[in-house]
Design an enzyme around this catalytic site. Structure first.
Site, PDB file in Angstrom:
ATOM      1  NE  ARG A  74      -3.899  -2.149   2.150  1.00 58.10           N
ATOM      2  CZ  ARG A  74      -3.927  -3.665   1.905  1.00 58.10           C
ATOM      3  NH1 ARG A  74      -2.793  -4.296   1.704  1.00 58.10           N
ATOM      4  NH2 ARG A  74      -4.921  -4.439   1.812  1.00 58.10           N
ATOM      5  N   GLY A  99      -1.165 -12.207  -4.911  1.00 61.59           N
ATOM      6  CA  GLY A  99      -2.529 -11.527  -5.082  1.00 61.59           C
ATOM      7  C   GLY A  99      -2.729 -10.250  -4.700  1.00 61.59           C
ATOM      8  CD  GLN A 147      -5.469  -9.985  -1.679  1.00 62.63           C
ATOM      9  OE1 GLN A 147      -6.263 -10.621  -2.633  1.00 62.63           O
ATOM     10  NE2 GLN A 147      -4.373 -10.532  -1.068  1.00 62.63           N
ATOM     11  CG  ASP A 165      -2.401 -14.251   5.043  1.00 66.09           C
ATOM     12  OD1 ASP A 165      -3.172 -14.850   4.066  1.00 66.09           O
ATOM     13  OD2 ASP A 165      -2.004 -13.161   4.854  1.00 66.09           O
ATOM     14  NE  ARG A 184      -1.250 -20.147   2.433  1.00 65.22           N
ATOM     15  CZ  ARG A 184      -1.248 -18.706   2.437  1.00 65.22           C
ATOM     16  NH1 ARG A 184      -2.055 -17.982   3.162  1.00 65.22           N
ATOM     17  NH2 ARG A 184      -0.199 -18.146   1.777  1.00 65.22           N
ATOM     18  NE  ARG A 237       1.169 -15.723   4.768  1.00 63.28           N
ATOM     19  CZ  ARG A 237       1.943 -14.666   5.033  1.00 63.28           C
ATOM     20  NH1 ARG A 237       3.014 -14.849   5.754  1.00 63.28           N
ATOM     21  NH2 ARG A 237       1.741 -13.557   4.363  1.00 63.28           N
TER      22      ARG A 237
HETATM   23  C1  S3P Z   1      -4.249  -9.379   2.249  1.00 59.27           C
HETATM   24  C2  S3P Z   1      -5.392  -9.578   2.477  1.00 59.27           C
HETATM   25  C3  S3P Z   1      -5.517 -10.971   2.538  1.00 59.27           C
HETATM   26  C4  S3P Z   1      -4.191 -12.061   2.953  1.00 59.27           C
HETATM   27  C5  S3P Z   1      -3.142 -11.362   2.130  1.00 59.27           C
HETATM   28  C6  S3P Z   1      -2.848  -9.813   2.049  1.00 59.27           C
HETATM   29  C7  S3P Z   1      -4.008  -7.803   1.987  1.00 59.27           C
HETATM   30  O1  S3P Z   1      -6.164 -11.547   1.403  1.00 59.27           O
HETATM   31  O2  S3P Z   1      -4.483 -13.274   2.972  1.00 59.27           O
HETATM   32  O3  S3P Z   1      -1.979 -12.191   2.261  1.00 59.27           O
HETATM   33  O4  S3P Z   1      -2.776  -7.058   1.897  1.00 59.27           O
HETATM   34  O5  S3P Z   1      -5.015  -7.207   1.778  1.00 59.27           O
HETATM   35  P1  S3P Z   1      -7.845 -11.471   1.127  1.00 59.27           P
HETATM   36  O6  S3P Z   1      -8.323 -10.191   1.228  1.00 59.27           O
HETATM   37  O7  S3P Z   1      -7.947 -12.085  -0.078  1.00 59.27           O
HETATM   38  O8  S3P Z   1      -8.375 -12.350   2.310  1.00 59.27           O
END
Ligand code: S3P
Length: 464
Positions: free
Chosen positions: A51, A119, A194, A346, A377, A419
């Site tokens: 971010r 992701g 996310q 996580d 996972r 992980r």
């Molecule tokens: C994250 C949100 C999580 C997490 C990822 C980082 C983020 O994913 O699993 O490692 O930085 O917003 P989700 O929002 O898809 O659950």
């Protein structure tokens, strides 16, 4: 070869490419040890690092960052932001400078945006580029190309962006942004920071107010940091217990901010669990972010009987941090409430390791989301437990682990999932025989130096 840093290439100069998809598989072994001891510092928070770069890139002016995580996932974000026109430069160890283009100021990227294993890069950047009237092409490694993107495609399409993806909303995909986006009010169908962030970031360059409703609280770094850049973000509680987060579009974000990135509670978790499962251990992990939307594992470990204390609490860059002191001892199995999942999403793989060593059964429920992570996972953890003689029961959205003495001796398939690799290396130090992982190279996506740090505490992690 140094197992902690192999494959983690730091960027030199202005260009860096994600390297996870081309990394050579690296088998690692973790041998049993009696106890761990020492003080270490957690690496920078992955979510906050992404971010910091991204928000700096849409600010007019200069953002300086201290303590940035220099893992491959973050380098993927940095490389993509450069292709979109931002000036992103590494000044020194964890010290970076971003000269942004302003809200709505990205240019058409001259190459494919390769998100590597990340992701967060793929989904948050989809939100950022959705409001720009050009087409971008996005891809990632084999793990990321399997992960669901429909969860961002759907709301961003409602706002006006267009997507062409592989079947089922998988990468590679093309994103054509809309010159004028429409604000929406969107209730999240999955608890996902996310997805929430992608919509809020699209809302940043959308006239009017864009609102995301989250039935369960997810990590709130986007809201906090946008406020730090003087964006108008409002959060209110709804009658049904959900939270509504509204962003007012098209602000000029205040530049010249300095961001201090706290340590990552998700990375600290490995040393904490390792110490918790070896009686007689005494470990302190310094500088760990303990934002309540991230701290579910620590609450869970306490319920399991872990001797864990938060020392030297302080506020750093809008986030509360503490030094986590953990002393090893007996753990007992517990039922982990499903509504805690977003605050420790996580951490389930490493919790499964604590559960394998604890006395009794640990029941993790309502965790179907784990199937949409860097690997499935639930399946990866179950296979790793099986390979090491741990008994468990698995279902579509649950995993029950039967704790006790862990035979170990297994080889765990990591499926490009950092992980999974780190969790099973932690299992090895508490098992009767060493535990091997087939590929430790994905560790560099989030935690370069992991093996060195663990070995400094007394672990025995080596190349096989
Ligand atoms: C994250 C949100 C999580 C997490 C990822 C980082 C983020 O994913 O699993 O490692 O930085 O917003 P989700 O929002 O898809 O659950």
């Amino acid at each position: 070869m140094n197992p902690g840093t192999n494959g983690a290439r730091l960027p030199s100069g202005s260009r860096s490419r994600p390297v996870s998809s081309s990394s050579v598989p690296q088998k690692l072994v973790s041998a049993p040890v009696a106890r761990l001891e020492g003080r270490v510092r957690a690496p920078g928070d992955k979510s906050i690092s992404h971010r910091a770069l991204m928000f700096g890139a849409v600010t007019v002016g200069e953002t300086t960052i201290e303590g940035l995580l220099e893992g491959e996932d973050i380098l993927s974000s940095a490389a993509a932001l450069r292709l979109l026109g931002a000036d992103v430069v590494r000044l020194g160890d964890g010290a970076w400078r971003v000269r942004g283009v302003g809200v709505g100021g990205f240019r058409e990227p001259p190459d494919v945006l390769d998100m590597g294993n990340s992701g967060t890069s793929a989904r948050l950047l989809s939100g950022l580029i959705a409001s720009h009237a050009f087409t971008s092409f996005m891809t990632g490694d084999a793990s990321l190309r399997r992960r669901p993107m429909l969860r961002v495609i759907e709301p961003l399409s409602r706002m006006g962006a267009r997507f062409v993806s592989r079947d089922g909303g998988r990468l590679p995909m093309a994103v054509t942004g809309a010159p004028t986006m429409m604000p929406i009010e969107y209730r999240l169908p999955v608890a996902s920071a996310q997805v929430k962030s992608a919509i809020l970031l699209a809302g940043l360059n959308t006239p009017g107010e864009t609102t995301v409703i989250e039935p369960e609280p997810t990590r709130d770094h986007t809201e906090r940091m946008l406020e730090g850049f003087s964006a108008a973000v409002r959060t209110r509680a709804l009658d049904d217990g959900a939270r509504a987060i509204t962003i007012v579009g098209q602000p000029e974000l205040a530049g010249n901010r300095h961001i201090v990135v706290p340590g990552d509670p998700s990375s600290a978790a490995f040393a904490v669990v390792a110490a918790a499962v070896r009686p007689g251990s005494d470990v302190t992990v310094e500088n760990v972010g303990i934002n309540p939307t991230r701290a579910g594992l620590y609450e869970t470990l306490r319920e399991m009987g872990a001797a864990l204390s938060f020392e030297n609490r302080r506020v750093m860059g809008g986030e509360t941090v503490a030094d986590l002191r953990i002393r090893g001892g007996a753990l007992k199995g517990i039922d982990v409430p499903p509504d805690r999942a977003p605050s420790m999403i996580d951490e389930y793989p490493v919790l499964a390791v604590a559960a394998a060593v604890a006395e009794g059964t640990t029941r993790m429920q309502g965790v179907a989301e784990l199937r949409a992570k860097e690997s499935d996972r639930l399946a990866s953890v179950a296979a790793g437990l099986q390979a090491n003689g741990v008994r468990f029961e698995i279902g579509a959205d649950y995993l029950h682990v039967q704790g006790g003495a862990v035979p170990g001796g297994g080889l765990v398939a990591t499926h490009l999932d950092h992980r999974i690799a780190m969790s099973f290396l932690v299992l090895g130090l508490a098992a009767q025989s060493p535990v091997a992982v087939d590929d430790g190279s994905p560790i560099n996506t989030s935690f370069p130096g992991f093996a060195d740090m663990m070995n400094d505490l007394g672990a025995k992690i080596t190349n096989a």
